[in-house]
Motif scaffolding. Structure first.
Motif, PDB file in Angstrom:
ATOM      1  N   GLU A 135       0.826  -1.208   0.000  1.00 43.48           N
ATOM      2  CA  GLU A 135       0.000   0.000   0.000  1.00 43.48           C
ATOM      3  C   GLU A 135       0.859   1.256   0.000  1.00 43.48           C
ATOM      4  OE1 GLU A 135      -3.736   0.489   2.182  1.00 43.48           O
ATOM      5  OE2 GLU A 135      -3.322  -1.452   3.116  1.00 43.48           O
ATOM      6  N   ILE A 136       2.036   1.175   0.599  1.00 50.99           N
ATOM      7  CA  ILE A 136       2.908   2.347   0.700  1.00 50.99           C
ATOM      8  C   ILE A 136       3.461   2.731  -0.657  1.00 50.99           C
ATOM      9  CG2 ILE A 136       5.115   3.182   1.633  1.00 50.99           C
ATOM     10  CD1 ILE A 136       4.548   1.455   4.113  1.00 50.99           C
ATOM     11  N   THR A 137       3.934   1.750  -1.457  1.00 50.98           N
ATOM     12  CA  THR A 137       4.543   2.054  -2.752  1.00 50.98           C
ATOM     13  C   THR A 137       4.312   0.925  -3.748  1.00 50.98           C
ATOM     14  OG1 THR A 137       6.631   2.507  -3.908  1.00 50.98           O
ATOM     15  CG2 THR A 137       6.759   1.149  -1.930  1.00 50.98           C
ATOM     16  N   PRO A 138       4.041   1.266  -5.031  1.00 53.55           N
ATOM     17  CA  PRO A 138       3.918   0.246  -6.067  1.00 53.55           C
ATOM     18  C   PRO A 138       5.234   0.031  -6.833  1.00 53.55           C
ATOM     19  CG  PRO A 138       3.122   2.316  -6.925  1.00 53.55           C
ATOM     20  CD  PRO A 138       3.584   2.591  -5.506  1.00 53.55           C
ATOM     21  N   ASP A 139       6.290   0.765  -6.482  1.00 51.42           N
ATOM     22  CA  ASP A 139       7.528   0.758  -7.251  1.00 51.42           C
ATOM     23  C   ASP A 139       8.358  -0.500  -6.952  1.00 51.42           C
ATOM     24  OD1 ASP A 139       9.461   2.479  -8.976  1.00 51.42           O
ATOM     25  OD2 ASP A 139      10.693   1.763  -7.306  1.00 51.42           O
ATOM     26  N   TYR A 140       8.822  -1.188  -8.001  1.00 51.49           N
ATOM     27  CA  TYR A 140       9.566  -2.448  -7.879  1.00 51.49           C
ATOM     28  C   TYR A 140      10.829  -2.269  -7.038  1.00 51.49           C
ATOM     29  CZ  TYR A 140      11.787  -6.831  -9.457  1.00 51.49           C
ATOM     30  OH  TYR A 140      12.384  -8.079  -9.498  1.00 51.49           O
ATOM     31  N   ASP A 141      11.648  -1.279  -7.403  1.00 53.60           N
ATOM     32  CA  ASP A 141      12.914  -1.083  -6.694  1.00 53.60           C
ATOM     33  C   ASP A 141      12.710  -0.543  -5.287  1.00 53.60           C
ATOM     34  OD1 ASP A 141      14.447  -2.040  -8.777  1.00 53.60           O
ATOM     35  OD2 ASP A 141      14.689  -0.070  -9.715  1.00 53.60           O
ATOM     36  N   GLU A 142      11.677   0.283  -5.103  1.00 51.06           N
ATOM     37  CA  GLU A 142      11.412   0.820  -3.757  1.00 51.06           C
ATOM     38  C   GLU A 142      10.979  -0.296  -2.806  1.00 51.06           C
ATOM     39  OE1 GLU A 142      10.991   3.519  -0.605  1.00 51.06           O
ATOM     40  OE2 GLU A 142      12.092   3.542  -2.485  1.00 51.06           O
ATOM     41  N   ARG A 143      10.195  -1.214  -3.314  1.00 52.99           N
ATOM     42  CA  ARG A 143       9.798  -2.351  -2.488  1.00 52.99           C
ATOM     43  C   ARG A 143      11.028  -3.197  -2.122  1.00 52.99           C
ATOM     44  NH1 ARG A 143       4.348  -4.436  -5.740  1.00 52.99           N
ATOM     45  NH2 ARG A 143       2.970  -2.767  -5.036  1.00 52.99           N
ATOM     46  N   LYS A 300      21.294  -5.247  -3.938  1.00 54.81           N
ATOM     47  CA  LYS A 300      21.852  -4.629  -5.145  1.00 54.81           C
ATOM     48  C   LYS A 300      21.690  -5.549  -6.355  1.00 54.81           C
ATOM     49  CE  LYS A 300      23.385  -1.272  -5.381  1.00 54.81           C
ATOM     50  NZ  LYS A 300      22.770   0.020  -5.784  1.00 54.81           N
ATOM     51  N   ILE A 301      21.964  -6.839  -6.190  1.00 53.01           N
ATOM     52  CA  ILE A 301      21.804  -7.779  -7.302  1.00 53.01           C
ATOM     53  C   ILE A 301      20.341  -7.865  -7.729  1.00 53.01           C
ATOM     54  CG2 ILE A 301      21.921 -10.234  -7.919  1.00 53.01           C
ATOM     55  CD1 ILE A 301      24.491 -10.403  -6.287  1.00 53.01           C
ATOM     56  N   ALA A 302      19.423  -7.845  -6.746  1.00 52.10           N
ATOM     57  CA  ALA A 302      17.987  -7.903  -7.058  1.00 52.10           C
ATOM     58  C   ALA A 302      17.534  -6.655  -7.804  1.00 52.10           C
ATOM     59  CB  ALA A 302      17.186  -8.071  -5.774  1.00 52.10           C
ATOM     60  N   GLU A 303      18.146  -5.505  -7.519  1.00 52.57           N
ATOM     61  CA  GLU A 303      17.786  -4.269  -8.205  1.00 52.57           C
ATOM     62  C   GLU A 303      18.399  -4.214  -9.604  1.00 52.57           C
ATOM     63  OE1 GLU A 303      18.993  -1.165  -5.558  1.00 52.57           O
ATOM     64  OE2 GLU A 303      17.185  -1.316  -4.314  1.00 52.57           O
ATOM     65  N   ILE A 304      19.644  -4.696  -9.741  1.00 53.85           N
ATOM     66  CA  ILE A 304      20.317  -4.677 -11.042  1.00 53.85           C
ATOM     67  C   ILE A 304      19.707  -5.720 -11.982  1.00 53.85           C
ATOM     68  CG2 ILE A 304      22.500  -5.130 -12.239  1.00 53.85           C
ATOM     69  CD1 ILE A 304      23.923  -4.030  -9.752  1.00 53.85           C
ATOM     70  N   LYS A 305      19.552  -6.925 -11.487  1.00 56.77           N
ATOM     71  CA  LYS A 305      19.001  -8.009 -12.303  1.00 56.77           C
ATOM     72  C   LYS A 305      17.520  -8.167 -11.951  1.00 56.77           C
ATOM     73  CE  LYS A 305      19.303 -11.569 -15.105  1.00 56.77           C
ATOM     74  NZ  LYS A 305      19.437 -11.395 -16.560  1.00 56.77           N
ATOM     75  N   ASP A 306      17.211  -9.053 -11.035  1.00 57.14           N
ATOM     76  CA  ASP A 306      15.881  -9.129 -10.438  1.00 57.14           C
ATOM     77  C   ASP A 306      15.926 -10.080  -9.252  1.00 57.14           C
ATOM     78  OD1 ASP A 306      15.530 -11.763 -11.399  1.00 57.14           O
ATOM     79  OD2 ASP A 306      14.485 -11.073 -13.192  1.00 57.14           O
ATOM     80  N   ARG A 307      14.821 -10.166  -8.536  1.00 54.64           N
ATOM     81  CA  ARG A 307      14.791 -10.930  -7.287  1.00 54.64           C
ATOM     82  C   ARG A 307      14.893 -12.438  -7.528  1.00 54.64           C
ATOM     83  NH1 ARG A 307      11.517  -6.205  -5.688  1.00 54.64           N
ATOM     84  NH2 ARG A 307       9.604  -6.944  -6.652  1.00 54.64           N
ATOM     85  N   ARG A 308      14.303 -12.907  -8.608  1.00 52.11           N
ATOM     86  CA  ARG A 308      14.363 -14.332  -8.922  1.00 52.11           C
ATOM     87  C   ARG A 308      15.806 -14.774  -9.159  1.00 52.11           C
ATOM     88  NH1 ARG A 308      11.970 -17.206 -14.321  1.00 52.11           N
ATOM     89  NH2 ARG A 308      13.681 -16.015 -15.204  1.00 52.11           N
ATOM     90  N   PHE A 309      16.554 -13.995  -9.915  1.00 44.47           N
ATOM     91  CA  PHE A 309      17.958 -14.309 -10.187  1.00 44.47           C
ATOM     92  C   PHE A 309      18.758 -14.374  -8.891  1.00 44.47           C
ATOM     93  CE2 PHE A 309      22.324 -12.912 -10.874  1.00 44.47           C
ATOM     94  CZ  PHE A 309      22.750 -13.783 -11.859  1.00 44.47           C
TER      95      PHE A 309
END
Length: 469
Positions: A135-143, A300-309
């Motif tokens: 509810e606070i933020t919909p942003d991928y990187d902010e989450r 940092k890796i989750a933000e650069i690539k993604d969380r699954r990686f």
């Protein structure tokens, strides 16, 4: 896509520190409760395992129900948190109180009842606490950033939740008081800390606008409507792989954590849980240190690539280390430090990406159903998380029971398997779930763009989103 304005730093830190409120008690329970029941209360391992399994499974069942209630229009997740903090703290004290019951049946009924009540209060705090980020933020990187900071702060919760029970009872004993008083005093102190950080988290969000809290209060939801919501969410395409990822990891993690004191008793040839707890401090320092160092790297890796990686990468490292550890000839202290290190590699990653991966499913659900159900989508994975934890604890208790474990005897050597190849095997299943989970960073951003057009009544194209919707 433009970033949504984030929480002010002080509010973000305040909110994230609320994880200590639950982490203190969570780690106290999963590291020491089975030991407390078998070695202090003197319940049989089987009865102790049943209490742990039933109470945590009961908590798992309550998760999606609390999630659905916190999703109602007019429901304020901050109020759920505040009202649960005090009962949660009081009930954990009752769980660790030793009244000297002689009857195994009476001990079983008492600890089962209060443990179930504790986990219910725990759920009422934690589900809204984690769900509110969506509810606070919909942003991928902010989450990712919020969950990364929360995971980093959680290192303090893990340390205190494991170290205080290893140190404070001995300090209290040194004052000439009883072992019962040592346990009780330790848990009371931890409960007060839990209340403090819960209140800090609630007040850090007091000026934040939450859509559900601002909406006009909705009517009562029937049981059929609540369970209908569960079934709808369970049908989301990516959800089954996310469940597998969560469930298998928690079996692995719970086995490792619950088995630590028994493992220490084995490799150091110790006779009592008090002696074992003296060795726990070194292990805790290693565990927390690795988590604190790796969490920013995972973020940092989750933000650069993604969380699954990130999940696949770090879980693979943890799996390889644990599996290899079964066949390495290490000294006593080196062996438990080795296990703690590779456990921490997986834990640092999981607690950084887990909830953020769940938040991504909120937008998937919104596109499909037209509703935002942050509470349900946060709670359902927690159901499988808790179920996995319960299974892990039960597996350890079954190993102890089969081996004929007694509180004053050293466990058999095959308990090492519960800290190496068995959790490694479950990690392999979790990695498969992460690999199959289709919500990548690229697809999520595409989904947000398509969802914005849909909500605005514009034409849109779902090409590239087939695996999500």
């Amino acid at each position: 896509m433009a970033k949504v304005k984030s929480l002010p730093t002080k509010n973000k830190i305040g909110y994230c520190s609320g994880i200590i409120a639950e982490s203190l008690l969570y780690n106290l329970f999963f590291t020491y409760y089975l030991v407390f029941l078998t070695d202090v209360v003197r319940l049989t391992p089987l009865l102790a395992g049943i209490i742990s399994f039933v109470s945590v499974f009961w908590d798992a069942v309550a998760d999606p129900i609390i999630g659905a209630l916190s999703d109602k229009d007019g429901a304020d997740k901050r109020k759920f948190m505040f009202r649960a903090a005090f009962p949660m703290a009081i009930l954990i004290v009752a769980c660790f109180a030793d009244f000297g019951f002689h009857s195994q049946a009476l001990k079983f009924l008492y600890y089962l009842a209060f443990t179930m009540l504790f986990w219910l209060a725990y759920t009422v705090y934690t589900i809204p606490y984690y769900a509110v980020v969506a509810e606070i933020t919909p942003d991928y990187d902010e989450r990712t950033d919020i969950r990364g900071l929360s995971a980093l702060i959680n290192a303090a919760g893990i340390f205190a939740g494991n170290a205080l029970p290893a140190v404070l009872p001995a300090v209290i004993l040194g004052l000439g008081l009883s072992a019962k008083t040592g346990w009780l005093g330790t848990v009371v102190f931890m409960s007060l800390l839990s209340i403090l950080f819960a209140v800090i988290a609630v007040f850090s969000l007091r000026h934040v606008t939450l859509q559900k809290a601002e909406a006009e209060a909705g009517g009562q939801r029937s049981v059929r409507e609540i369970f209908g919501s569960f079934l709808e969410v369970l049908k989301i395409k990516p959800f089954k792989w996310f469940v597998l990822f969560v469930f298998a990891f928690l079996i692995s993690s719970s086995m490792l954590q619950t088995n630590f004191v028994y493992l220490i008793k084995l490799v150091f040839q110790l006779k009592t849980e008090t002696e074992a707890k003296d060795k726990m401090v070194v292990i805790i320092v290693v565990l927390v240190g690795v988590i604190a160092l790796l969490t920013p790297v995972v973020t940092k890796i989750a933000e650069i690539k993604d969380r699954r990686f990130a999940a696949i990468l770090f879980f693979s490292i943890s799996l390889a280390g644990l599996a290899a550890g079964r066949f390495m000839r290490l000294g006593a202290q080196a062996a438990v430090i080795y296990v703690a290190f590779f456990m921490a590699v997986g834990a640092a990653c999981f607690w950084t990406v887990f909830y953020s991966m769940a938040y991504d499913l909120v937008e998937v659900d919104e596109f499909i159903s037209g509703r935002r159900r942050e509470g349900v989508i946060t709670a359902l994975p927690q159901f499988f998380q808790k179920f996995g934890s319960a299974v892990g604890m039960l597996l350890v208790s079954l190993v102890l029971n089969i081996s004929g474990y007694q509180a004053d005897e050293v466990p058999p050597e095959f308990i090492i398997n519960a800290s190496t190849i068995i959790p490694a095997a479950f990690l392999g299943v979790s990695i498969f779930g992460a690999f199959m989970f289709p919500v990548t960073k690229e697809r999520f951003h595409l989904l947000q763009e398509v969802l914005a057009k849909k909500n605005a009544g514009e034409s849109f194209d779902t090409a590239g989103l087939e695996k999500l919707i």
